[in-house]
Write a protein that holds these residues in place. Structure first.
Motif, PDB file in Angstrom:
ATOM      1  N   GLY A 202       0.825  -1.204   0.000  1.00 53.44           N
ATOM      2  CA  GLY A 202       0.000   0.000   0.000  1.00 53.44           C
ATOM      3  C   GLY A 202       0.855   1.248   0.000  1.00 53.44           C
ATOM      4  N   ASP A 203       0.211   2.394  -0.286  1.00 54.66           N
ATOM      5  CA  ASP A 203       0.943   3.655  -0.324  1.00 54.66           C
ATOM      6  C   ASP A 203       0.558   4.598   0.821  1.00 54.66           C
TER       7      ASP A 203
ATOM      8  N   GLU B 197      -2.019   6.159   1.259  1.00 52.00           N
ATOM      9  CA  GLU B 197      -2.842   7.273   0.784  1.00 52.00           C
ATOM     10  C   GLU B 197      -4.106   6.775   0.092  1.00 52.00           C
ATOM     11  N   GLY B 198      -4.563   5.579   0.435  1.00 52.98           N
ATOM     12  CA  GLY B 198      -5.816   5.093  -0.121  1.00 52.98           C
ATOM     13  C   GLY B 198      -5.674   4.042  -1.204  1.00 52.98           C
ATOM     14  N   ARG B 199      -4.463   3.575  -1.476  1.00 51.04           N
ATOM     15  CA  ARG B 199      -4.289   2.490  -2.456  1.00 51.04           C
ATOM     16  C   ARG B 199      -3.654   1.298  -1.757  1.00 51.04           C
TER      17      ARG B 199
ATOM     18  N   MET C 179      -3.514  -3.694  -7.018  1.00 47.68           N
ATOM     19  CA  MET C 179      -3.835  -2.537  -6.166  1.00 47.68           C
ATOM     20  C   MET C 179      -5.127  -1.862  -6.594  1.00 47.68           C
ATOM     21  N   PHE C 180      -5.879  -1.364  -5.608  1.00 54.67           N
ATOM     22  CA  PHE C 180      -7.121  -0.646  -5.871  1.00 54.67           C
ATOM     23  C   PHE C 180      -7.230   0.524  -4.899  1.00 54.67           C
ATOM     24  N   SER C 181      -8.124   1.463  -5.224  1.00 49.96           N
ATOM     25  CA  SER C 181      -8.311   2.651  -4.382  1.00 49.96           C
ATOM     26  C   SER C 181      -9.378   2.397  -3.327  1.00 49.96           C
ATOM     27  N   VAL C 182      -9.142   2.937  -2.138  1.00 48.85           N
ATOM     28  CA  VAL C 182     -10.066   2.804  -1.016  1.00 48.85           C
ATOM     29  C   VAL C 182     -10.666   4.173  -0.724  1.00 48.85           C
ATOM     30  N   LYS C 183     -11.970   4.224  -0.521  1.00 45.55           N
ATOM     31  CA  LYS C 183     -12.642   5.478  -0.163  1.00 45.55           C
ATOM     32  C   LYS C 183     -12.421   5.731   1.321  1.00 45.55           C
TER      33      LYS C 183
ATOM     34  N   ALA D 230      -3.285   0.766   3.602  1.00 47.44           N
ATOM     35  CA  ALA D 230      -4.264   1.586   2.889  1.00 47.44           C
ATOM     36  C   ALA D 230      -4.267   3.027   3.381  1.00 47.44           C
TER      37      ALA D 230
ATOM     38  N   ASN E  48     -13.468  -2.776  -0.510  1.00 49.20           N
ATOM     39  CA  ASN E  48     -14.051  -2.587  -1.842  1.00 49.20           C
ATOM     40  C   ASN E  48     -15.504  -2.135  -1.775  1.00 49.20           C
TER      41      ASN E  48
END
Length: 160
Positions: free
Chosen positions: A42-43, A45-47, A73-77, A120, A147
């Protein structure tokens, strides 16, 4: 848990090994060992993403798991430092419940949920693992829960 930062694609990725499993195959000459590793990347920052790597050496299994995690990898709200709403994730026998928490609470989660949420960038949340203790399934259930997260704008737009 290992912490490793790498520079790829202009971003810092936090790579964490959640679990390494040793498997034995009995052959004529004795036992042959192989390894599998669950890795979360993860980064902050939401990924986030997770990967599962298998090889005859531990280091190769971890490397393969890290590569698979970067591909998935995917983005998290997020809502600030926490999640926007309560959510439940399922995967096979793994079931997790995640709830938002006020600032300063920290991550009150256990097992395979902590590395996923930390990678995340979630700083404040409360979680409970309700089903299996299998760390791979808990990681998959946590990813399923992340997700399902929706921002307030997406929910209001869906209702209109």
């Amino acid at each position: 848990m290992d912490r490793e930062f790498s520079r790829e694609g202009g971003g810092d990725f936090d790579e964490r090994v959640v679990f390494v499993n040793r498997c034995a195959k009995v052959v004529k000459g004795g036992r042959r060992f192989s390894f599998s590793a669950v890795v979360v990347v993860g980064d902050h920052e939401g990924r986030v993403g997770f990967g599962f790597g298998k090889a005859n050496e531990v280091s190769d299994a971890i490397r393969k798991g890290g590569e698979a995690a970067k591909k998935e990898m995917f983005s998290v709200k997020l809502a600030g430092k926490t999640i926007p709403h309560e959510v439940e994730g399922n995967c096979d026998g793994g079931r997790v419940l995640l709830k938002p928490a006020p600032d300063g609470t920290g991550l009150i989660v256990g097992g395979g949920m902590r590395p996923v949420l930390e990678a995340a960038g979630v700083r404040d949340a409360v979680g409970k693992s309700l089903g299996s203790k299998n760390r791979l399934n808990v990681v998959k259930a946590t990813v399923d829960a992340l997700n399902q997260l929706r921002s307030a704008e997406e929910i209001t737009a869906a209702r209109a």
